[in-house]
Design a protein around this motif. Structure first.
Motif, PDB file in Angstrom:
ATOM      1  N   LEU A  28     -31.764   8.020  -2.513  1.00  0.00           N
ATOM      2  CA  LEU A  28     -32.067   7.635  -3.750  1.00  0.00           C
ATOM      3  C   LEU A  28     -32.944   6.040  -3.800  1.00  0.00           C
ATOM      4  O   LEU A  28     -33.477   5.332  -4.673  1.00  0.00           O
ATOM      5  CB  LEU A  28     -30.881   7.111  -4.587  1.00  0.00           C
ATOM      6  CG  LEU A  28     -30.154   8.511  -4.897  1.00  0.00           C
ATOM      7  CD1 LEU A  28     -29.090   8.277  -5.692  1.00  0.00           C
ATOM      8  CD2 LEU A  28     -31.084   9.212  -5.906  1.00  0.00           C
ATOM      9  N   LEU A  29     -32.947   5.481  -2.386  1.00  0.00           N
ATOM     10  CA  LEU A  29     -33.189   3.999  -2.298  1.00  0.00           C
ATOM     11  C   LEU A  29     -34.634   3.995  -2.283  1.00  0.00           C
ATOM     12  O   LEU A  29     -35.321   2.963  -3.068  1.00  0.00           O
ATOM     13  CB  LEU A  29     -32.815   3.529  -0.938  1.00  0.00           C
ATOM     14  CG  LEU A  29     -31.449   3.089  -0.674  1.00  0.00           C
ATOM     15  CD1 LEU A  29     -31.130   2.728   0.628  1.00  0.00           C
ATOM     16  CD2 LEU A  29     -31.015   2.175  -1.716  1.00  0.00           C
ATOM     17  N   VAL A  30     -35.754   5.051  -2.007  1.00  0.00           N
ATOM     18  CA  VAL A  30     -37.059   4.730  -2.279  1.00  0.00           C
ATOM     19  C   VAL A  30     -37.558   4.989  -3.359  1.00  0.00           C
ATOM     20  O   VAL A  30     -38.183   4.038  -4.117  1.00  0.00           O
ATOM     21  CB  VAL A  30     -37.643   5.811  -1.413  1.00  0.00           C
ATOM     22  CG1 VAL A  30     -39.210   5.936  -1.696  1.00  0.00           C
ATOM     23  CG2 VAL A  30     -37.700   5.392   0.382  1.00  0.00           C
ATOM     24  N   PRO A  31     -36.992   5.725  -4.383  1.00  0.00           N
ATOM     25  CA  PRO A  31     -37.562   5.927  -5.797  1.00  0.00           C
ATOM     26  C   PRO A  31     -36.901   4.600  -6.513  1.00  0.00           C
ATOM     27  O   PRO A  31     -37.607   4.192  -7.415  1.00  0.00           O
ATOM     28  CB  PRO A  31     -36.450   7.102  -6.360  1.00  0.00           C
ATOM     29  CG  PRO A  31     -36.402   8.000  -4.952  1.00  0.00           C
ATOM     30  CD  PRO A  31     -36.052   6.934  -4.214  1.00  0.00           C
ATOM     31  N   ALA A  32     -35.780   4.015  -6.216  1.00  0.00           N
ATOM     32  CA  ALA A  32     -35.405   3.102  -6.802  1.00  0.00           C
ATOM     33  C   ALA A  32     -36.297   1.751  -6.479  1.00  0.00           C
ATOM     34  O   ALA A  32     -36.651   0.907  -7.439  1.00  0.00           O
ATOM     35  CB  ALA A  32     -33.901   2.536  -6.234  1.00  0.00           C
ATOM     36  N   ILE A  33     -36.753   1.582  -5.229  1.00  0.00           N
ATOM     37  CA  ILE A  33     -37.604   0.433  -4.859  1.00  0.00           C
ATOM     38  C   ILE A  33     -39.105   0.696  -5.591  1.00  0.00           C
ATOM     39  O   ILE A  33     -39.540  -0.314  -6.031  1.00  0.00           O
ATOM     40  CB  ILE A  33     -37.786   0.677  -3.410  1.00  0.00           C
ATOM     41  CG1 ILE A  33     -36.409   0.061  -2.748  1.00  0.00           C
ATOM     42  CG2 ILE A  33     -38.801  -0.426  -2.931  1.00  0.00           C
ATOM     43  CD1 ILE A  33     -36.392   0.096  -1.289  1.00  0.00           C
ATOM     44  N   GLU A  34     -39.471   2.086  -5.497  1.00  0.00           N
ATOM     45  CA  GLU A  34     -40.926   2.218  -6.017  1.00  0.00           C
ATOM     46  C   GLU A  34     -41.008   1.962  -7.632  1.00  0.00           C
ATOM     47  O   GLU A  34     -41.789   1.794  -8.157  1.00  0.00           O
ATOM     48  CB  GLU A  34     -41.185   3.680  -5.610  1.00  0.00           C
ATOM     49  CG  GLU A  34     -41.669   3.664  -4.357  1.00  0.00           C
ATOM     50  CD  GLU A  34     -43.034   3.068  -4.029  1.00  0.00           C
ATOM     51  OE1 GLU A  34     -43.647   2.504  -4.855  1.00  0.00           O
ATOM     52  OE2 GLU A  34     -43.158   3.273  -2.673  1.00  0.00           O
ATOM     53  N   GLU A  35     -39.613   2.114  -8.112  1.00  0.00           N
ATOM     54  CA  GLU A  35     -39.533   1.804  -9.534  1.00  0.00           C
ATOM     55  C   GLU A  35     -39.392   0.341  -9.911  1.00  0.00           C
ATOM     56  O   GLU A  35     -39.179   0.015 -11.096  1.00  0.00           O
ATOM     57  CB  GLU A  35     -38.478   2.572 -10.423  1.00  0.00           C
ATOM     58  CG  GLU A  35     -38.719   4.014 -10.283  1.00  0.00           C
ATOM     59  CD  GLU A  35     -39.857   4.397 -11.342  1.00  0.00           C
ATOM     60  OE1 GLU A  35     -40.213   3.827 -12.411  1.00  0.00           O
ATOM     61  OE2 GLU A  35     -40.653   5.389 -10.729  1.00  0.00           O
ATOM     62  N   GLY A  36     -39.380  -0.576  -8.827  1.00  0.00           N
ATOM     63  CA  GLY A  36     -39.188  -1.888  -9.106  1.00  0.00           C
ATOM     64  C   GLY A  36     -37.796  -2.424  -9.359  1.00  0.00           C
ATOM     65  O   GLY A  36     -37.468  -3.454  -9.659  1.00  0.00           O
ATOM     66  N   PHE A  37     -36.621  -1.534  -9.040  1.00  0.00           N
ATOM     67  CA  PHE A  37     -35.424  -1.971  -9.268  1.00  0.00           C
ATOM     68  C   PHE A  37     -34.763  -2.683  -7.837  1.00  0.00           C
ATOM     69  O   PHE A  37     -33.875  -2.269  -7.188  1.00  0.00           O
ATOM     70  CB  PHE A  37     -34.415  -0.724  -9.337  1.00  0.00           C
ATOM     71  CG  PHE A  37     -34.654  -0.165 -10.715  1.00  0.00           C
ATOM     72  CD1 PHE A  37     -34.787  -0.790 -11.748  1.00  0.00           C
ATOM     73  CD2 PHE A  37     -34.752   1.173 -10.595  1.00  0.00           C
ATOM     74  CE1 PHE A  37     -35.235  -0.163 -13.164  1.00  0.00           C
ATOM     75  CE2 PHE A  37     -35.042   1.871 -12.239  1.00  0.00           C
ATOM     76  CZ  PHE A  37     -34.952   1.175 -12.986  1.00  0.00           C
ATOM     77  N   ILE A  38     -35.601  -3.889  -7.409  1.00  0.00           N
ATOM     78  CA  ILE A  38     -35.252  -4.665  -6.245  1.00  0.00           C
ATOM     79  C   ILE A  38     -34.336  -5.671  -6.816  1.00  0.00           C
ATOM     80  O   ILE A  38     -34.867  -6.302  -8.072  1.00  0.00           O
ATOM     81  CB  ILE A  38     -36.207  -4.978  -5.545  1.00  0.00           C
ATOM     82  CG1 ILE A  38     -37.088  -3.861  -4.907  1.00  0.00           C
ATOM     83  CG2 ILE A  38     -35.903  -6.052  -4.372  1.00  0.00           C
ATOM     84  CD1 ILE A  38     -38.480  -4.220  -4.333  1.00  0.00           C
ATOM     85  N   TYR A  39     -33.265  -6.170  -6.311  1.00  0.00           N
ATOM     86  CA  TYR A  39     -32.228  -7.114  -6.982  1.00  0.00           C
ATOM     87  C   TYR A  39     -31.913  -6.594  -8.283  1.00  0.00           C
ATOM     88  O   TYR A  39     -31.786  -7.518  -9.349  1.00  0.00           O
ATOM     89  CB  TYR A  39     -33.353  -8.542  -7.376  1.00  0.00           C
ATOM     90  CG  TYR A  39     -33.930  -9.038  -6.033  1.00  0.00           C
ATOM     91  CD1 TYR A  39     -33.198  -9.325  -4.880  1.00  0.00           C
ATOM     92  CD2 TYR A  39     -35.327  -9.274  -5.999  1.00  0.00           C
ATOM     93  CE1 TYR A  39     -33.914  -9.618  -3.557  1.00  0.00           C
ATOM     94  CE2 TYR A  39     -35.835  -9.911  -4.812  1.00  0.00           C
ATOM     95  CZ  TYR A  39     -35.225 -10.001  -3.739  1.00  0.00           C
ATOM     96  OH  TYR A  39     -35.845 -10.350  -2.461  1.00  0.00           O
ATOM     97  N   HIS A  40     -31.502  -5.526  -8.413  1.00  0.00           N
ATOM     98  CA  HIS A  40     -31.020  -4.863  -9.613  1.00  0.00           C
ATOM     99  C   HIS A  40     -29.545  -4.188  -9.394  1.00  0.00           C
ATOM    100  O   HIS A  40     -29.369  -3.722  -8.170  1.00  0.00           O
ATOM    101  CB  HIS A  40     -31.808  -3.877 -10.013  1.00  0.00           C
ATOM    102  CG  HIS A  40     -31.854  -3.324 -11.440  1.00  0.00           C
ATOM    103  ND1 HIS A  40     -30.721  -2.341 -11.742  1.00  0.00           N
ATOM    104  CD2 HIS A  40     -32.617  -3.641 -12.465  1.00  0.00           C
ATOM    105  CE1 HIS A  40     -30.988  -2.221 -13.144  1.00  0.00           C
ATOM    106  NE2 HIS A  40     -32.026  -2.902 -13.655  1.00  0.00           N
ATOM    107  N   PRO A  41     -28.795  -4.301 -10.616  1.00  0.00           N
ATOM    108  CA  PRO A  41     -27.458  -3.709 -10.490  1.00  0.00           C
ATOM    109  C   PRO A  41     -27.305  -2.436 -10.004  1.00  0.00           C
ATOM    110  O   PRO A  41     -26.593  -1.834  -9.125  1.00  0.00           O
ATOM    111  CB  PRO A  41     -26.864  -3.927 -11.718  1.00  0.00           C
ATOM    112  CG  PRO A  41     -27.436  -5.147 -12.356  1.00  0.00           C
ATOM    113  CD  PRO A  41     -28.957  -5.075 -11.686  1.00  0.00           C
ATOM    114  N   ILE A  42     -28.449  -1.501 -10.253  1.00  0.00           N
ATOM    115  CA  ILE A  42     -28.538  -0.212 -10.037  1.00  0.00           C
ATOM    116  C   ILE A  42     -28.571   0.017  -8.621  1.00  0.00           C
ATOM    117  O   ILE A  42     -27.665   0.791  -7.863  1.00  0.00           O
ATOM    118  CB  ILE A  42     -29.687   0.522 -10.476  1.00  0.00           C
ATOM    119  CG1 ILE A  42     -29.296   0.629 -12.261  1.00  0.00           C
ATOM    120  CG2 ILE A  42     -29.971   2.003 -10.144  1.00  0.00           C
ATOM    121  CD1 ILE A  42     -30.517   1.230 -13.202  1.00  0.00           C
ATOM    122  N   THR A  43     -29.670  -0.766  -7.923  1.00  0.00           N
ATOM    123  CA  THR A  43     -29.816  -0.599  -6.674  1.00  0.00           C
ATOM    124  C   THR A  43     -28.483  -1.158  -5.765  1.00  0.00           C
ATOM    125  O   THR A  43     -28.164  -0.465  -4.771  1.00  0.00           O
ATOM    126  CB  THR A  43     -30.989  -1.345  -6.186  1.00  0.00           C
ATOM    127  OG1 THR A  43     -32.132  -1.050  -7.033  1.00  0.00           O
ATOM    128  CG2 THR A  43     -31.505  -1.181  -4.712  1.00  0.00           C
TER     129      THR A  43
END
Length: 280
Positions: free
Chosen positions: A159-174
């Motif tokens: 799940l980490l690559v999709p989260a990063i590619e969607e821009g969810f860096i420094y995000h509670p979801i990630t």
């Protein structure tokens, strides 16, 4: 990777660019380090954003994408190809090497890191990576080939690559996804963690915070960049120190997140060019 006897180094020139590719923004972490340690080198980057994430694709599909990209970069007259993708390295390195056919140096992101870790002061090593990388067991095999006494525990973290590619860096979801993965029993008692995907260094800060700096997080991009520099330097293929470098970025699909991160690493003046390699 070590120099191969089949490399036709006599025909290579220091003025030729370094080619780097990945499925998306992850390889930019490697490109950034290459820029840092070799500031006079021209770089051509290909991000296969149309087909990401590679970690969820079949081996056959990954090989197909990698062969296309390698042919493209070789067509750009690169002196070195850096496979800045762990999944591509684990599943298609042999085929990539065959495409290059000794006409450029080939580097990957697994073997230099595995060798470095194997000969360092580590005992209990964790690896987080995509399903396709973990499925090959290449990190464990390579590390234990150099040091059979080390414990290596690999965990798929898809799940980490999709989260990063969607821009969810420094995000509670990630942060929640990371906590779920890093608390897995496979990673209990590790003293070292290898980020087995070039996307993951974008989350280094959060990973170190989770472990409260009690686990050594390996800086894979820096290891790879220094390996590239060492080999090119040995072969007198580093560009002139007065050379003003050029950076070219090609994408199979232009995304806002890639635009954001590439400009953060390389400056606002860079341009991204759409390149569809599927076209005949």
């Amino acid at each position: 990777m070590k120099k191969s006897k089949t490399y036709d180094t006599k025909s290579l020139s220091a003025k030729q660019p370094i080619g780097i590719f990945d499925s998306g923004v992850g390889g930019l972490t490697v490109a950034k380090e290459i820029k840092k340690v070799m500031p006079h080198e021209d770089i051509i980057y290909f991000g296969d954003t149309k087909h990401l994430p590679y970690g969820e694709k079949s081996k056959e599909a990954i090989i197909g994408y990698c062969k296309q990209i390698t042919r493209f970069l070789m067509g750009q007259n690169c002196k070195a190809i850096v496979v800045a993708c762990n999944t591509a390295t684990a599943n298609a390195l042999k085929e990539i090497s065959e495409e290059i056919h000794g006409q450029a140096f080939l580097f990957d992101v697994i073997h230099p890191v595995a060798e470095k870790v194997a000969f360092s002061l580590h005992q209990n090593i964790g690896v987080i990576a995509t399903k396709a990388t973990v499925g090959t067991g290449l990190y464990k095999k390579t590390i234990r080939k150099h040091n059979k006494f080390l414990q290596v525990h690999e965990l798929a973290t898809p799940l980490l690559v999709p989260a990063i590619e969607e821009g969810f860096i420094y995000h509670p979801i990630t942060k929640a996804i990371l906590a779920n993965y890093l608390s897995d029993k496979k990673l209990n008692h590790i003293d070292t963690l290898i980020l087995g995907c070039t996307h993951y260094p974008l989350l280094t800060k959060e990973i170190k915070q989770y472990y409260e700096d009690k686990v050594n997080v390996i800086d894979s991009p820096a290891i790879v960049a220094n390996q590239v520099k060492f080999i090119l330097e040995q072969n007198q293929l580093l560009n002139d120190k007065n050379h003003l470098p050029e950076y070219k970025f090609y994408l199979s699909d232009i995304t806002k997140n890639f635009q954001k991160i590439s400009k953060k690493f390389f400056g606002n003046k860079i341009s991204l060019e759409l390149k569809n390699l599927d076209k005949k």
